[in-house]
Motif scaffolding. Structure first.
Motif, PDB file in Angstrom:
ATOM      1  N   ASP A  29      79.115 -23.886 -25.580  1.00  0.00           N
ATOM      2  CA  ASP A  29      79.074 -23.104 -24.344  1.00  0.00           C
ATOM      3  C   ASP A  29      77.904 -22.134 -24.406  1.00  0.00           C
ATOM      4  O   ASP A  29      77.432 -21.767 -25.490  1.00  0.00           O
ATOM      5  N   HIS A  72      76.423 -18.544 -22.255  1.00  0.00           N
ATOM      6  CA  HIS A  72      76.498 -17.555 -21.162  1.00  0.00           C
ATOM      7  C   HIS A  72      75.203 -16.738 -21.132  1.00  0.00           C
ATOM      8  O   HIS A  72      74.622 -16.430 -22.175  1.00  0.00           O
ATOM      9  N   HIS A  93      85.629 -19.332 -25.306  1.00  0.00           N
ATOM     10  CA  HIS A  93      85.480 -20.521 -24.443  1.00  0.00           C
ATOM     11  C   HIS A  93      85.168 -21.753 -25.291  1.00  0.00           C
ATOM     12  O   HIS A  93      85.700 -22.838 -25.057  1.00  0.00           O
TER      13      HIS A  93
END
Ligand code: MG
Length: 381
Positions: A232, A234, A266
């Motif tokens: 993931d 961000h 996540h």
């Protein structure tokens, strides 16, 4: 060859003691039925199991909650129950194994021998040659002996061409002792394959004790281990802190995202969903749903952990790597491990949170965001 299995578990047998039908009685850390089901669900060639139950047992939901078997309502007789199981698989497979739930010590080796024989025969079943002398007796007195030559003790699973055994059952119209008898009445040749002396049928209390001992002595069978990975990213935006693996760290910027943007949690969550073949966070918590706006990512990880448990898996270990130049992760790693261990109800010594920079290369190197990757191992309990 495509293979389905019918496990007949509709009997009311209470001769083994304990008051409830024997298939639901405790045995070596499970029940008779759970050991039987496990042998079939873990076999790579069996595509679907039809578990035939008595109506009362369906209502009582006595079968293992995580079973992948299709639940089928049985009939008044064994033959009727088998027919119900066969009907559930009809047209979906070309072969079927019919197994008695009361034989929990069935091994993949015996199943494989039956399947191999089915490549060249319409029907095949395991059996053990009779080696003991056979007597007739009356009032505890021997009245004669029987020739044991050519005699076998029949076992299950009994394997068949699915369409042919369905046709045999439809024409037999009899409550035969087993499906081999039905097959023979229909003119099918039944190949005998080597059975296993330990593939016993639990009938009386002594059988329980023996089965318990044999299961406990067994070397661990094929373990069901699942590995999942997660990744993931961000992006940084305005803010004065980031939340990573559940820990709030003061920083000159914040991470952007629909939830609290905890890229660490996540990633771990996605790794668990991946190991379970259950998609990703977006599937379980759609970003289009406003209720997850600003949500603590702990909710996602707790859900994935609960889903694993509901499917019979426990987390064996988690290894998570955060990729960023800043903030420095090292001083917070221990707190992150504590948080992940708490949320996943896993021992801290099975959790790893570490970090790397990307040597000032790429988007993480330029400080545009934080990336994370994680690997999770799940083990069937
Ligand atoms: Mg994310």
């Amino acid at each position: 060859m495509s293979v389905g299995a019918v496990i007949v578990a509709a009997g009311r047998g209470t001769r083994a003691g304990g008051g409830s039908p024997k298939q639901w009685r405790p045995l070596a850390g499970g029940t008779v039925a759970s050991h039987t089901l496990a042998a079939f669900t873990s076999h790579p060639k069996i595509g679907q199991i039809a578990l035939v139950l008595h109506t009362d047992d369906i209502e009582a939901t006595l079968w293992p909650a995580d079973t992948q078997a299709e639940i089928v309502t049985g009939g008044d007789t064994r033959s009727a129950s088998v027919r119900a199981g066969l009907a559930a698989l009809e047209g979906r497979f070309d072969h079927v194994l019919i197994h008695d739930v009361a034989r929990p010590l069935i091994t993949h080796a015996v199943i494989d021998r039956v399947l191999t024989a089915l490549e060249s025969s319409d029907a095949a079943a395991p059996a053990i040659p009779v080696t003991d002398a056979l007597w007739r007796g009356e009032n505890d007195i021997v009245t004669g002996t029987e020739d044991r030559t050519g005699l076998f003790r029949a076992q299950t699973p009994q394997g068949f061409d699915l369409a042919k055994i369905i046709a045999a059952h439809n024409t037999a119209n009899t409550n035969a002792a087993d499906d081999v008898e039905i097959a023979r009445l229909a003119g099918l040749d039944v190949a005998i394959v080597e059975g296993d002396p330990n593939n016993l049928k639990i009938t009386g209390p002594d059988d329980f004790a023996r089965a318990e001992r044999l299961l406990n002595e067994r070397s661990p069978g094929p373990m069901d281990i699942r590995v999942g990975n997660g990744f993931d990213v961000h992006r940084f935006g305005p803010g004065d802190h980031v939340i990573l693996c559940g820990v709030t760290i003061p920083h000159t910027r914040g991470l952007q995202g629909h939830s609290d943007a905890d890229v660490g949690l996540h990633t771990i969550t996605d790794a668990i969903y991946g190991a379970l073949s259950e998609g990703d966070i977006g599937r379980h918590f759609p970003p289009s749903d406003p209720q997850w706006k600003g949500a603590a990512s702990e909710i996602f990880l707790a859900h994935a952990t609960g889903l694993a448990a509901s499917k019979g898996f426990k987390i064996s270990n988690i290894d998570c790597t955060l990729i960023c130049e800043f903030p420095k992760i090292g001083p917070h790693a221990a707190a992150m491990i504590t948080e992940v261990a708490r949320i996943t109800e896993t021992n801290q010594n099975r959790i790893s949170v570490k970090a790397t920079t990307s040597e000032q290369l790429g988007f993480t190197g330029r400080g545009e965001g934080i990336a994370c990757m994680a690997t999770v191992t799940l083990i069937a309990q």
